[in-house]
Design an enzyme around this catalytic site. Structure first.
Site: not given
Length: 283
Positions: A179, A237
């Site tokens: 990611r 995050c």
């Protein structure tokens, strides 16, 4: 005082004269298309640590999703009311657990610490670490607590602060490496990372059994990522949940760190903010 507790020590404390308040915050991030959301409340009803009160991450540990991200910080007054209903008192220890991943428990840990509670720990390894010890299906009815949240005890970043830290300090990206690189993005609008951020997947904070790696190993890991040379450290995050786990791991390693609560889900709401891809911090 450490930020984590073993199942054995928790069992002893629950049998002692000053048992901690127990919070069950089981939660899972669902990325499968069409999959029903995980029902933490049902899991709690099916079996929980005796005396534990369920707290819903999506509804009680976060505000409504929107421009501030998928899990923005909750209204402080509402959070305080939730904690008091759960029996949280300013002079009583709190222990939090989840299903074992540790992310949700760390989010609740961070919120209580950020709002001034002095004695909060996460059950290391979560419910799985409880082993064969008995569970309960009885609904807990704690006496009303007295905790009054006062934000500011831990460092908090907004988007501008995160961008500045990526340039001038050390900003760690706690998401999975693919990611970070922008190869996949199962949840948010676009893949990639904040320019200058360093990839530091949260999964590498724990051992195979889901418990935290020893403090010395964590310290070595974070030093290799740049904490030894950084005056300030921050973490983000996807939505400020797994990053809280990283902040907890950093605390175990002796490194204070700020949380960018809005994280990538807030960052990418504004299309004018830059996005980097690939394995390097800068494109």
């Amino acid at each position: 005082m450490t930020a984590i507790i073993t199942a054995s020590d928790l069992s002893d404390e629950l049998a002692g004269e000053r048992p901690p308040v127990l919070l069950d915050v089981r939660w899972q991030l669902s990325t499968a298309v069409g999959a029903p959301p995980f029902d933490g409340r049902a899991a709690h009803a099916a079996g929980h640590l005796p005396g534990a009160v369920f707290v819903d991450l999506d509804r009680e540990l976060a505000g409504a999703p929107g421009e501030r991200g998928r899990h923005p910080l909750p209204d402080v007054g509402e959070f305080g009311a939730v904690m008091r209903r759960a029996g949280v008192r300013a002079d009583t220890p709190v222990v939090i657990y989840d299903g074992g991943q540790g992310w949700a428990a760390a989010r609740a840990w961070w919120l209580l610490r950020w709002t001034g509670h002095p004695d909060v720990r996460v059950l290391d390894g979560g419910l799985a670490a409880w082993g064969e010890r008995p569970l309960s299906t009885a609904a807990a009815t704690p006496a009303e607590g007295d905790f009054q949240p006062e934000p500011g005890a831990l460092a908090l970043l907004d988007a501008d602060g995160a961008a500045a830290l990526a340039r001038e300090g050390l900003l760690l990206d706690a998401r999975a490496a693919e990611r970070y690189r922008g190869e996949v993005e199962p949840v948010d609008r676009v893949g990639g990372h904040i320019p200058g951020a360093v990839s530091a997947p949260t999964a590498q904070n724990v051992s195979a059994d889901g418990t935290f790696r020893p403090a010395a190993e964590l310290a070595a890991r974070f030093a290799s990522l740049g904490t030894a040379d950084a005056a300030e450290v921050g973490v983000y995050c996807g939505s400020g949940v797994s990053a809280a786990h990283q902040v907890l791991a950093l605390e175990l390693a002796g490194v204070p760190a700020a949380l960018y609560a809005g994280s990538w889900s807030e960052w990418t709401q504004d299309e004018s903010r830059p996005v980097a891809t690939g394995a390097r911090p800068h494109p």
